[in-house]
Scaffold this motif. Structure first.
Motif, PDB file in Angstrom:
ATOM      1  N   TYR A  57     -23.759  36.465  40.346  1.00 55.12           N
ATOM      2  CA  TYR A  57     -24.692  37.584  40.223  1.00 55.12           C
ATOM      3  C   TYR A  57     -24.193  38.593  39.192  1.00 55.12           C
ATOM      4  O   TYR A  57     -23.011  38.603  38.820  1.00 55.12           O
ATOM      5  N   ASP A  58     -25.124  39.453  38.739  1.00 55.55           N
ATOM      6  CA  ASP A  58     -24.811  40.493  37.759  1.00 55.55           C
ATOM      7  C   ASP A  58     -24.589  41.831  38.445  1.00 55.55           C
ATOM      8  O   ASP A  58     -25.199  42.131  39.469  1.00 55.55           O
ATOM      9  N   THR A  59     -23.727  42.633  37.842  1.00 58.42           N
ATOM     10  CA  THR A  59     -23.564  44.033  38.224  1.00 58.42           C
ATOM     11  C   THR A  59     -23.543  44.867  36.946  1.00 58.42           C
ATOM     12  O   THR A  59     -22.634  44.695  36.131  1.00 58.42           O
ATOM     13  N   PRO A  60     -24.536  45.756  36.725  1.00 56.76           N
ATOM     14  CA  PRO A  60     -25.758  45.995  37.501  1.00 56.76           C
ATOM     15  C   PRO A  60     -26.685  44.774  37.465  1.00 56.76           C
ATOM     16  O   PRO A  60     -26.614  43.954  36.554  1.00 56.76           O
ATOM     17  N   GLU A  61     -27.570  44.716  38.441  1.00 50.99           N
ATOM     18  CA  GLU A  61     -28.465  43.583  38.570  1.00 50.99           C
ATOM     19  C   GLU A  61     -29.293  43.395  37.297  1.00 50.99           C
ATOM     20  O   GLU A  61     -29.886  44.336  36.774  1.00 50.99           O
TER      21      GLU A  61
ATOM     22  N   CYS B 286     -28.332  42.791  34.285  1.00 48.49           N
ATOM     23  CA  CYS B 286     -27.794  43.328  33.029  1.00 48.49           C
ATOM     24  C   CYS B 286     -27.536  42.249  31.985  1.00 48.49           C
ATOM     25  O   CYS B 286     -27.543  42.525  30.782  1.00 48.49           O
TER      26      CYS B 286
ATOM     27  N   ASP C 101     -27.038  45.841  27.279  1.00 52.30           N
ATOM     28  CA  ASP C 101     -26.222  46.899  27.869  1.00 52.30           C
ATOM     29  C   ASP C 101     -24.750  46.504  27.827  1.00 52.30           C
ATOM     30  O   ASP C 101     -24.380  45.447  28.348  1.00 52.30           O
TER      31      ASP C 101
ATOM     32  N   CYS D 225     -21.768  45.679  31.819  1.00 53.33           N
ATOM     33  CA  CYS D 225     -22.326  44.520  32.516  1.00 53.33           C
ATOM     34  C   CYS D 225     -21.206  43.585  32.951  1.00 53.33           C
ATOM     35  O   CYS D 225     -20.283  43.314  32.177  1.00 53.33           O
ATOM     36  N   SER D 226     -21.279  43.101  34.164  1.00 51.83           N
ATOM     37  CA  SER D 226     -20.315  42.118  34.667  1.00 51.83           C
ATOM     38  C   SER D 226     -21.065  40.999  35.370  1.00 51.83           C
ATOM     39  O   SER D 226     -22.084  41.243  36.025  1.00 51.83           O
ATOM     40  N   THR D 227     -20.575  39.789  35.217  1.00 49.68           N
ATOM     41  CA  THR D 227     -21.056  38.667  36.010  1.00 49.68           C
ATOM     42  C   THR D 227     -19.939  38.287  36.962  1.00 49.68           C
ATOM     43  O   THR D 227     -18.792  38.098  36.544  1.00 49.68           O
TER      44      THR D 227
END
Length: 405
Positions: A340-344, A346, A351, A354-356
């Protein structure tokens, strides 16, 4: 970790080989793309999630050429004691806050620090399939040192702007064997390192492996990134087991990490063997002789220790059947419970924040890495539950032709 791109690292000219009937300035491209019959590509993170959902990732296309690079001999640079200590791959990426974007899984960076250590401060040609925003080019050149040259392969014409005296860019399709033949006959005859961060489909991974391996220098390393999902077993891992097994005399070690397959070619530096590192620990009961004993040995092994499988009766562990068996047994290392992504959402944007992230499978929780060597298999137990994530670093992100944000 960016999945929609292709690139290479070497020590040579950044001038591009072009159509003899055209005159184009250095750093520009006049490559005529063939009709694109491939599906549109996405970056690694969304491609990873889509692969988990539908069992495949999009392919990238494009054709072109780049200038020949001069053959490079192996030379080592002696660092002056007054110079700053060399950065590790994780340290370099953590320090990137502005400039070209870079997006790699943290465990892959740790693996590169271990497996590419012998190339630091040497004359080294590193090929990376997929350059995207160009941040990885600077990473290879900074961490490996001033004698490193990057050969980048990508479908995006905008990547041509990264060409310079230490970077050669080729516009091409990694799924085309003819492109690879042309690359090794006109751009560089061989590479010390190849990192595939390109289209992330099994056919592309196989074509890259079979096309590059014959041109990988002795002691070289071939890495396939972003293997997201158990569905890669049949179309990729089993065929690649046959390929490497058929070339077992040229293989020094096969190394499996979550989402990453890394293979050392024989000759040159010795393949990584965790049992040889200072402080390596193999607890009583962790020295086994059969596959049936692996699960119990892993469950009972102390944190930070090793499980070692040895059986003289098996002969070379790197045979086709043996590799296929190991790939199947440890396939869960590539199959997280969730991603999942953080933020959703992203990863579908430009942006820079962004983190996966992935939620570990039971095997990812228990096993850090697997090292299949000629006469043994070494399983690394993590000191604590691994956190596997890819965090964007940098502020400049290239928009691909297939991007819609």
């Amino acid at each position: 970790m960016v999945g929609v791109k292709l690139a290479f690292v070497a020590v040579a000219s950044g001038i591009l080989l072009r159509d003899p009937n055209a005159t184009v300035a250095q750093g520009q491209s006049n490559a005529t793309a063939a009709p694109n019959t491939t599906a549109p590509a996405n970056r690694s993170a969304p491609a990873a999630r889509k692969a988990l959902e539908v069992g495949k990732a999009p392919r990238r296309g494009g054709e072109g050429q780049a200038t020949p690079a001069e053959p490079v001999g192996r030379a080592r640079m002696t660092l002056n004691s007054r110079q700053e200590p060399a950065l590790s791959f994780p340290e370099y990426v953590d320090g990137v806050t502005t400039g070209r974007g870079i997006w790699k899984w943290n465990n892959a960076l740790e693996a590169y620090e271990r497996h590419l250590a012998s190339f630091k401060q040497t004359t080294v040609r590193v090929g990376e399939v997929g350059v995207w925003s160009g941040g990885s080019i600077l990473m290879w050149q900074t961490v490996l040192g001033p004698l490193c040259h990057v050969f980048g392969l990508d479908i995006a014409e905008e990547s041509m702007k990264f060409a310079d005296g230490r970077t050669t860019i080729t516009i091409g399709d990694q799924g085309d064997p003819a492109m690879w033949q042309h690359f090794f006959s006109t751009v560089t005859p061989s590479l010390e390192v190849l990192v595939d961060d390109g289209g992330h489909t099994a056919p592309l991974m196989m074509t890259t492996t079979t096309s590059v391996w014959p041109h990988l220098a002795p002691g070289g390393v071939l890495a396939i990134e972003d293997i997201h999902g158990a569905h890669y077993l049949e179309p990729f891992f089993k065929p690649v087991a046959e390929f490497y097994g058929a070339h077992a005399s040229e293989v020094a070690g096969v190394h499996i990490y979550p989402y990453l397959l890394l293979v050392h070619k024989s000759g040159g530096a010795t393949a990584v063997d965790p049992t040889r590192r200072p402080g390596a620990s193999v607890a009583p009961g962790s020295h086994i002789s059969s596959m049936a004993e692996i699960a119990a040995a892993v469950d009972n092994a102390p944190p930070g220790s090793l499980v070692v499988l040895e059986n003289a009766g098996w002969g070379n562990f790197l045979n086709p059947q043996g590799l296929a068996y190991f790939f199947e047994y440890f396939n869960e290392l590539h199959a997280p419970t969730a991603m999942y992504d953080t933020p959703e959402g992203c990863s579908h944007t430009a942006d820079p924040v962004c983190s996966t992230k992935s939620t570990n499978s039971p095997m990812q929780t228990k096993i850090k890495g697997v090292h299949i060597l000629v006469n043994k298999c070494v399983i690394e137990i993590p000191t604590s539950e691994p956190v596997i994530e890819a965090v964007r670093h940098g502020s400049k992100w290239v928009k691909y032709p297939t991007d819609h944000y």
